[in-house]
Design a protein around this motif. Structure first.
Motif, PDB file in Angstrom:
ATOM      1  N   LEU A  56       0.822  -1.205   0.000  1.00 35.73           N
ATOM      2  CA  LEU A  56       0.000   0.000   0.000  1.00 35.73           C
ATOM      3  C   LEU A  56       0.863   1.265   0.000  1.00 35.73           C
ATOM      4  O   LEU A  56       0.561   2.234  -0.705  1.00 35.73           O
ATOM      5  CB  LEU A  56      -0.916   0.004   1.230  1.00 35.73           C
ATOM      6  N   VAL A  57       1.948   1.254   0.776  1.00 32.77           N
ATOM      7  CA  VAL A  57       2.802   2.443   0.833  1.00 32.77           C
ATOM      8  C   VAL A  57       3.555   2.615  -0.475  1.00 32.77           C
ATOM      9  O   VAL A  57       3.744   3.742  -0.957  1.00 32.77           O
ATOM     10  CB  VAL A  57       3.769   2.374   2.028  1.00 32.77           C
ATOM     11  N   LEU A  58       3.986   1.517  -1.096  1.00 28.72           N
ATOM     12  CA  LEU A  58       4.640   1.639  -2.404  1.00 28.72           C
ATOM     13  C   LEU A  58       3.659   2.173  -3.439  1.00 28.72           C
ATOM     14  O   LEU A  58       4.029   2.990  -4.292  1.00 28.72           O
ATOM     15  CB  LEU A  58       5.189   0.286  -2.845  1.00 28.72           C
ATOM     16  N   LEU A  59       2.410   1.742  -3.354  1.00 34.11           N
ATOM     17  CA  LEU A  59       1.377   2.248  -4.267  1.00 34.11           C
ATOM     18  C   LEU A  59       1.200   3.760  -4.133  1.00 34.11           C
ATOM     19  O   LEU A  59       0.831   4.440  -5.095  1.00 34.11           O
ATOM     20  CB  LEU A  59       0.063   1.518  -3.992  1.00 34.11           C
ATOM     21  N   MET A  60       1.480   4.302  -2.957  1.00 30.03           N
ATOM     22  CA  MET A  60       1.371   5.741  -2.769  1.00 30.03           C
ATOM     23  C   MET A  60       2.349   6.510  -3.656  1.00 30.03           C
ATOM     24  O   MET A  60       2.056   7.625  -4.123  1.00 30.03           O
ATOM     25  CB  MET A  60       1.617   6.107  -1.300  1.00 30.03           C
ATOM     26  N   THR A  61       3.535   5.934  -3.879  1.00 31.11           N
ATOM     27  CA  THR A  61       4.524   6.607  -4.735  1.00 31.11           C
ATOM     28  C   THR A  61       4.186   6.405  -6.198  1.00 31.11           C
ATOM     29  O   THR A  61       4.086   7.348  -6.976  1.00 31.11           O
ATOM     30  CB  THR A  61       5.933   6.078  -4.423  1.00 31.11           C
ATOM     31  N   GLY A  62       4.117   5.163  -6.599  1.00 37.08           N
ATOM     32  CA  GLY A  62       3.717   4.853  -7.961  1.00 37.08           C
ATOM     33  C   GLY A  62       2.641   3.777  -7.899  1.00 37.08           C
ATOM     34  O   GLY A  62       2.904   2.709  -7.358  1.00 37.08           O
ATOM     35  N   PRO A  63       1.435   4.125  -8.365  1.00 38.94           N
ATOM     36  CA  PRO A  63       1.062   5.269  -9.192  1.00 38.94           C
ATOM     37  C   PRO A  63       0.544   6.504  -8.458  1.00 38.94           C
ATOM     38  O   PRO A  63       0.320   7.535  -9.097  1.00 38.94           O
ATOM     39  CB  PRO A  63      -0.074   4.699 -10.047  1.00 38.94           C
ATOM     40  N   GLY A  64       0.299   6.457  -7.132  1.00 36.19           N
ATOM     41  CA  GLY A  64      -0.415   7.546  -6.468  1.00 36.19           C
ATOM     42  C   GLY A  64       0.214   8.917  -6.652  1.00 36.19           C
ATOM     43  O   GLY A  64      -0.379   9.821  -7.262  1.00 36.19           O
TER      44      GLY A  64
END
Length: 463
Positions: A56-64
């Motif tokens: 979830l935290v990695l998703l915050m960087t890419g793509p979020g």
């Protein structure tokens, strides 16, 4: 007959005695097996939640963040801006594995860790009880890595559309070494200066990164914006976001991923994670309303950009408090953050004229500071009772618990983060400038960084 009866009774007594003698051992074995099974189940459950939180935290960087920032720039810079977030998923990972995790989380002094975990030596599937007793240390390392990835990516919002890609790589590498790793150790590492739970001399509460992530990145972003000077044509020609649709999707992904960011910082799947999860959601919702109300009153229309900016501001502000405050306090913190960050972005930035391209300072620096200070007000041991006196009694945390001195501790933590972020960022910028030059040329800015730095276009309308 009598002799046989006596022999039978003797045998029965002997067998009964042996059974009774063996019974306690059998019970002990069963209890041990049960205890092992319970611990295994807890480890499995906690580890599953933490692995999901990593994702979830990695998703915050890419793509979020990539989408959020990418939509806010002009179309000729969308790829270059998104690339800042993407490349840090690679660069920060390598640096973290080689030296970063060790500098942040091995024992050293009050300001920086040592080299015990250099190249991840000794970091395996066994837990490190100093940090997380129910998950593998490898999982803990991976979770903390995701914070090291997104934090410098937040800074890129300040220098978007005008920094050379090579300079960005040099600056970010130095920034992680000089600013992020020491700050992470001071707040979260064992023996760190500000670690309230593992021997810090100044107990500063920062559950998921108000000082470590948002204040350091926000202040560093402001220094970068000032050092690089405004984009060509700033405040003269329009520089409107080219796609609020992309930014809208990015903001929603940030909101979604932030549950891993904050609730994952409980380092387990228990009640504290639930409390942080709820506080995170409430803070974001209240901040979106706060920003939109302020904008509606001032300009007459509530904008989509205002709504998504407000929700991010609330997520930022609730981050340090998420594991220490109840839901109603989270609503207050979020609403205050929405109004305050609107003021910083719309009024303060225009008054002073600095070109913080995507408002990294106005949202992350300002929101992180407000959230860290309000943590000292609303933190309560009714939510988090991990801080105890020698007798095992839960200590008061914030002002609401009768501990007003915690606001001072929070202010000291904020001041250290501000100074380290400002001075460290300037040093990193200066070195990067001397090594390869920071600023793209005027022709490169006009052409756009997508073509001039990467040889590509985000939108090929002729295809």
């Amino acid at each position: 007959m009598l002799r046989k009866s006596l022999l039978g009774l003797s045998a029965l007594a002997l067998s009964t005695g042996l059974a009774l003698a063996q019974a306690p051992a059998t019970v002990d074995q069963k209890l041990e097996a049960l205890d092992a099974a319970v611990k295994s189940a807890q480890t499995s459950g906690d580890n599953a939640w933490m692995l999901v939180s990593c994702a979830l935290v990695l998703l915050m960087t890419g793509p979020g963040l990539a989408l959020f920032y990418g939509g806010l720039v002009r179309s000729k810079n969308v790829l270059g801006t998104m690339m800042h977030s993407f490349i840090l998923m690679a660069l920060a990972t390598v640096l973290w594995a080689v030296v970063g995790y060790s500098l942040a989380f091995s024992e050293g002094n009050a300001f920086i860790g040592g080299f015990k975990y250099l190249f991840l030596h000794g970091v395996g599937v066994d837990p490190n009880p100093d940090y997380a007793a129910t998950i593998p240390q490898l999982t803990f390392m991976a979770f903390q890595l995701m914070f090291a990835i997104i934090t410098p990516a937040l800074i890129s919002g300040a220098y978007a559309e005008r920094i050379k890609f090579s300079a960005m790589l040099v600056y970010t590498t130095l920034w992680l070494l000089i600013v992020y790793f020491p700050m992470a150790h001071m707040v979260w590492g064992k023996g760190g200066l500000l670690n309230a739970f593992l021997g810090g001399k100044i107990p500063c509460f920062d559950f998921a990164g108000g000082t470590v992530v948002h204040i350091t990145s926000g202040v560093s972003a402001l220094v970068a914006a000032l050092y690089l000077k405004p984009r060509d044509g700033y405040q003269v020609e329009p520089m409107r976001p080219h796609s609020l649709v992309l930014s809208f999707i990015g903001a929603c992904l940030l909101w979604f991923g932030w549950f891993g960011f904050n609730a994952g910082s409980a380092l387990g799947a228990g009640g504290l994670a639930t409390s942080a999860f709820v506080a995170t959601h409430f803070g974001a919702a209240a901040a979106a309303i706060g920003w939109l109300m302020a904008e509606w009153l001032r300009s007459g229309k509530p904008s989509v950009l205002g709504g998504i900016s407000g929700c991010v501001a609330g997520l930022v502000a609730i981050t340090p408090a998420s594991g220490f405050v109840d839901p109603m306090s989270a609503l207050i913190i979020g609403f205050c953050a929405g109004v305050f960050c609107y003021f910083m972005v719309v009024i303060v930035k225009n008054k002073f004229g600095y070109d913080d391209s995507l408002d990294a300072f106005g949202v992350h620096g300002a929101g992180g500071t407000l959230g860290a200070l309000l943590t000292g007000v609303f933190a309560t041991n009714a939510v988090n009772n991990a801080l105890k006196d020698p007798s095992g009694k839960a200590l008061p945390l914030g002002l609401v618990d009768g501990n007003p001195g915690q606001i001072v501790n929070q202010a000291i933590g904020v001041a250290i983060a501000v100074v380290l972020g400002a001075v460290g960022s300037y040093v990193c910028l200066k070195i990067a400038d001397l090594m390869c030059g920071l600023r793209a040329t005027a022709d490169q800015e006009v052409e756009g960084l997508d073509l001039s730095m990467h040889g590509e276009e985000g939108y090929n309308l002729e295809a």
